[in-house]
Motif scaffolding. Structure first.
Motif, PDB file in Angstrom:
ATOM      1  N   GLY A  90      63.384 -15.147  11.530  1.00 38.40           N
ATOM      2  CA  GLY A  90      62.805 -15.765  10.350  1.00 38.40           C
ATOM      3  C   GLY A  90      61.394 -16.233  10.664  1.00 38.40           C
ATOM      4  O   GLY A  90      60.782 -15.810  11.647  1.00 38.40           O
ATOM      5  N   GLY A  91      60.871 -17.107   9.834  1.00 38.34           N
ATOM      6  CA  GLY A  91      59.536 -17.643  10.063  1.00 38.34           C
ATOM      7  C   GLY A  91      59.381 -18.974   9.360  1.00 38.34           C
ATOM      8  O   GLY A  91      60.052 -19.231   8.347  1.00 38.34           O
ATOM      9  N   ASP A  92      58.530 -19.848   9.897  1.00 40.24           N
ATOM     10  CA  ASP A  92      58.290 -21.120   9.232  1.00 40.24           C
ATOM     11  C   ASP A  92      57.081 -21.008   8.310  1.00 40.24           C
ATOM     12  O   ASP A  92      56.517 -19.915   8.129  1.00 40.24           O
ATOM     13  CB  ASP A  92      58.160 -22.269  10.240  1.00 40.24           C
ATOM     14  CG  ASP A  92      56.888 -22.190  11.092  1.00 40.24           C
ATOM     15  OD1 ASP A  92      56.021 -21.328  10.814  1.00 40.24           O
ATOM     16  OD2 ASP A  92      56.753 -22.992  12.026  1.00 40.24           O
ATOM     17  N   ASP A  93      56.662 -22.108   7.709  1.00 43.48           N
ATOM     18  CA  ASP A  93      55.584 -22.042   6.719  1.00 43.48           C
ATOM     19  C   ASP A  93      54.227 -21.725   7.342  1.00 43.48           C
ATOM     20  O   ASP A  93      53.286 -21.406   6.630  1.00 43.48           O
ATOM     21  CB  ASP A  93      55.509 -23.351   5.928  1.00 43.48           C
ATOM     22  CG  ASP A  93      54.968 -24.507   6.750  1.00 43.48           C
ATOM     23  OD1 ASP A  93      55.317 -24.595   7.945  1.00 43.48           O
ATOM     24  OD2 ASP A  93      54.209 -25.321   6.200  1.00 43.48           O
ATOM     25  N   ARG A  94      54.117 -21.763   8.678  1.00 43.91           N
ATOM     26  CA  ARG A  94      52.879 -21.417   9.355  1.00 43.91           C
ATOM     27  C   ARG A  94      52.912 -19.984   9.902  1.00 43.91           C
ATOM     28  O   ARG A  94      51.974 -19.548  10.577  1.00 43.91           O
ATOM     29  CB  ARG A  94      52.604 -22.396  10.504  1.00 43.91           C
ATOM     30  CG  ARG A  94      52.447 -23.825  10.015  1.00 43.91           C
ATOM     31  CD  ARG A  94      52.118 -24.777  11.144  1.00 43.91           C
ATOM     32  NE  ARG A  94      51.977 -26.152  10.663  1.00 43.91           N
ATOM     33  CZ  ARG A  94      51.670 -27.183  11.431  1.00 43.91           C
ATOM     34  NH1 ARG A  94      51.449 -27.001  12.732  1.00 43.91           N
ATOM     35  NH2 ARG A  94      51.558 -28.399  10.924  1.00 43.91           N
ATOM     36  N   GLY A  95      53.996 -19.285   9.641  1.00 43.74           N
ATOM     37  CA  GLY A  95      54.118 -17.912  10.130  1.00 43.74           C
ATOM     38  C   GLY A  95      54.627 -17.809  11.551  1.00 43.74           C
ATOM     39  O   GLY A  95      54.623 -16.723  12.126  1.00 43.74           O
ATOM     40  N   ILE A  96      55.070 -18.922  12.131  1.00 43.48           N
ATOM     41  CA  ILE A  96      55.614 -18.893  13.500  1.00 43.48           C
ATOM     42  C   ILE A  96      57.050 -18.372  13.446  1.00 43.48           C
ATOM     43  O   ILE A  96      57.860 -18.863  12.661  1.00 43.48           O
ATOM     44  CB  ILE A  96      55.577 -20.300  14.117  1.00 43.48           C
ATOM     45  CG1 ILE A  96      54.134 -20.806  14.217  1.00 43.48           C
ATOM     46  CG2 ILE A  96      56.232 -20.308  15.499  1.00 43.48           C
ATOM     47  CD1 ILE A  96      54.012 -22.253  14.665  1.00 43.48           C
ATOM     48  N   PRO A  97      57.387 -17.365  14.251  1.00 45.13           N
ATOM     49  CA  PRO A  97      58.749 -16.826  14.236  1.00 45.13           C
ATOM     50  C   PRO A  97      59.787 -17.889  14.592  1.00 45.13           C
ATOM     51  O   PRO A  97      59.518 -18.777  15.418  1.00 45.13           O
ATOM     52  CB  PRO A  97      58.697 -15.731  15.293  1.00 45.13           C
ATOM     53  CG  PRO A  97      57.262 -15.348  15.384  1.00 45.13           C
ATOM     54  CD  PRO A  97      56.505 -16.624  15.161  1.00 45.13           C
ATOM     55  N   VAL A  98      60.945 -17.783  13.969  1.00 48.20           N
ATOM     56  CA  VAL A  98      62.038 -18.727  14.210  1.00 48.20           C
ATOM     57  C   VAL A  98      63.272 -17.927  14.593  1.00 48.20           C
ATOM     58  O   VAL A  98      63.916 -17.308  13.732  1.00 48.20           O
ATOM     59  CB  VAL A  98      62.320 -19.590  12.963  1.00 48.20           C
ATOM     60  CG1 VAL A  98      63.457 -20.562  13.232  1.00 48.20           C
ATOM     61  CG2 VAL A  98      61.067 -20.345  12.531  1.00 48.20           C
ATOM     62  N   ALA A  99      63.600 -17.898  15.875  1.00 50.33           N
ATOM     63  CA  ALA A  99      64.773 -17.179  16.354  1.00 50.33           C
ATOM     64  C   ALA A  99      65.036 -17.556  17.802  1.00 50.33           C
ATOM     65  O   ALA A  99      64.119 -17.932  18.536  1.00 50.33           O
ATOM     66  CB  ALA A  99      64.570 -15.675  16.239  1.00 50.33           C
ATOM     67  N   ILE A 100      66.286 -17.443  18.198  1.00 45.21           N
ATOM     68  CA  ILE A 100      66.672 -17.601  19.603  1.00 45.21           C
ATOM     69  C   ILE A 100      66.882 -16.200  20.167  1.00 45.21           C
ATOM     70  O   ILE A 100      67.630 -15.387  19.596  1.00 45.21           O
ATOM     71  CB  ILE A 100      67.954 -18.443  19.730  1.00 45.21           C
ATOM     72  CG1 ILE A 100      67.656 -19.904  19.332  1.00 45.21           C
ATOM     73  CG2 ILE A 100      68.509 -18.395  21.153  1.00 45.21           C
ATOM     74  CD1 ILE A 100      68.892 -20.786  19.277  1.00 45.21           C
ATOM     75  N   HIS A 101      66.215 -15.913  21.293  1.00 48.13           N
ATOM     76  CA  HIS A 101      66.269 -14.580  21.900  1.00 48.13           C
ATOM     77  C   HIS A 101      67.055 -14.616  23.212  1.00 48.13           C
ATOM     78  O   HIS A 101      66.849 -15.514  24.030  1.00 48.13           O
ATOM     79  CB  HIS A 101      64.846 -14.078  22.200  1.00 48.13           C
ATOM     80  CG  HIS A 101      63.988 -13.944  20.982  1.00 48.13           C
ATOM     81  ND1 HIS A 101      63.408 -15.034  20.353  1.00 48.13           N
ATOM     82  CD2 HIS A 101      63.612 -12.839  20.278  1.00 48.13           C
ATOM     83  CE1 HIS A 101      62.716 -14.607  19.308  1.00 48.13           C
ATOM     84  NE2 HIS A 101      62.811 -13.306  19.243  1.00 48.13           N
ATOM     85  N   VAL A 102      67.915 -13.636  23.389  1.00 49.06           N
ATOM     86  CA  VAL A 102      68.657 -13.533  24.657  1.00 49.06           C
ATOM     87  C   VAL A 102      68.870 -12.063  24.997  1.00 49.06           C
ATOM     88  O   VAL A 102      68.792 -11.208  24.144  1.00 49.06           O
ATOM     89  CB  VAL A 102      70.022 -14.254  24.610  1.00 49.06           C
ATOM     90  CG1 VAL A 102      69.831 -15.752  24.582  1.00 49.06           C
ATOM     91  CG2 VAL A 102      70.870 -13.795  23.442  1.00 49.06           C
TER      92      VAL A 102
END
Length: 236
Positions: free
Chosen positions: A224-236
Motif C-alpha cells: 500500500g502507500g501512505d498520503d506521502r507516497g511512502i510504501p506501506v508493507a512488511i517484507h520477508v
C-alpha cells in the motif's frame, strides 16, 4: 549489520539511521525492523500489514504491535528530562492516537518507545523519495517464520523482559542453517546492542538479500502507500 557482495557480515552500531545509510554503498538494499509509512487514521489492528502477518506467528503474534497515526507519532517530539515527562508525553500521544483511529485505540508503551526512531526514518523517506526503492520495512519474527519454512518460532526471545536462552538458541540454529557461522552468531553483541537485537539484525540481513534477489514477499502484495507516497508493507 551489513554485508558486501561476496564478503562476510559486519556488525556495527550507528548513532542514527542516516549514519548507517552514509556508511553503505549508494545502491545498498536495507531491511529495517521499523514501521515505514504512517496512516492519517489507523484502522483495526494498525495500518494493514500488521493485521496480515499476525496470524502467521501463532503465539509470537504479540510481537507485532499496532502502529498509530502520523499525528500521534508526531504529537510530542521534545526530549524528556524526567520519567514523569516521558509518561505525560505518552498520555498525550495516546490521546491523539485514540482521536485518529477507528475504532479508537491508544498507544502501547512499546510503540511509544520507538516513536523517535519512526520519525527519523519517516522524515528521511519524506525528504528523499529515492530511498523508498532501497529501504524496506521488515519484522524479525515474521522473518524467522519465513526462514523456518512458514513455521513460527516455538519459543519467545524474552520472558518478562529477560532474555530466554532457549528461544535465542532456537533462532541461532535457524540462522546457522541459512549460512551464518556459529562462531559469528555466538559472539557478544557490540556495545549499544542487546543479544536479541543482534539476532534480529542477522535475520534482517537475510531479508535484505531476499529483497535484492527478488525473492521476498510483501504483506500486502502489492504494498500500500501512505498520503506521502511512502510504501506501506512488511517484507520477508
Amino acid at each position: 549489520m551489513r554485508q558486501d557482495p561476496g564478503g562476510s557480515p559486519i556488525v556495527g552500531v550507528y548513532p542514527g539511521f542516516d549514519d548507517l545509510l552514509t556508511a553503505l554503498p549508494s545502491d545498498a538494499i536495507v531491511a529495517v525492523d521499523m514501521p515505514i509509512g504512517l496512516p492519517e487514521v489507523s484502522g483495526k489492528g494498525g495500518r494493514g500489514p500488521e493485521a496480515l502477518v499476525r496470524p502467521l506467528l501463532g503465539q509470537r503474534q504479540s510481537s507485532v504491535f499496532a502502529i498509530p497515526s502520523r499525528a500521534a507519532v508526531y504529537a510530542d517530539t521534545a526530549s524528556f528530562s524526567t520519567v514523569d515527562a516521558w509518561y505525560e508525553a505518552h498520555r498525550r500521544a495516546s490521546a491523539v492516537a485514540a482521536a485518529t483511529s477507528n475504532p479508537p485505540r491508544g498507544v502501547s508503551i512499546q510503540a511509544f518507545g520507538i516513536f523517535g526512531k519512526i520519525r527519523e526514518i519517516d522524515r528521511l523517506l519524506t525528504a528523499r523519495p529515492d530511498l523508498r526503492a532501497r529501504v524496506f520495512e521488515s519484522h524479525p519474527e515474521v522473518a524467522f517464520w519465513r526462514l523456518n519454512d512458514g513455521r513460527a518460532m516455538t519459543l519467545p526471545k524474552k520472558i518478562k523482559g529477560t532474555v530466554n536462552p532457549a528461544g535465542m538458541e532456537e533462532r541461532r540454529a535457524l540462522l546457522a542453517r541459512h549460512g551464518y557461522e556459529r562462531a559469528f552468531l555466538d559472539q557478544a553483541p557490540p556495545k549499544g546492542a542487546a543479544a536479541d537485537d543482534f539476532l534480529d539484525a542477522a535475520a534482517m540481513l537475510l531479508v535484505a538479500g531476499r529483497i535484492a534477489r527478488g525473492e521476498a514477499t510483501s504483506y500486502p502484495n502489492p504494498p500500500g502507500g501512505d498520503d506521502r507516497g511512502i510504501p506501506v508493507a512488511i517484507h520477508v
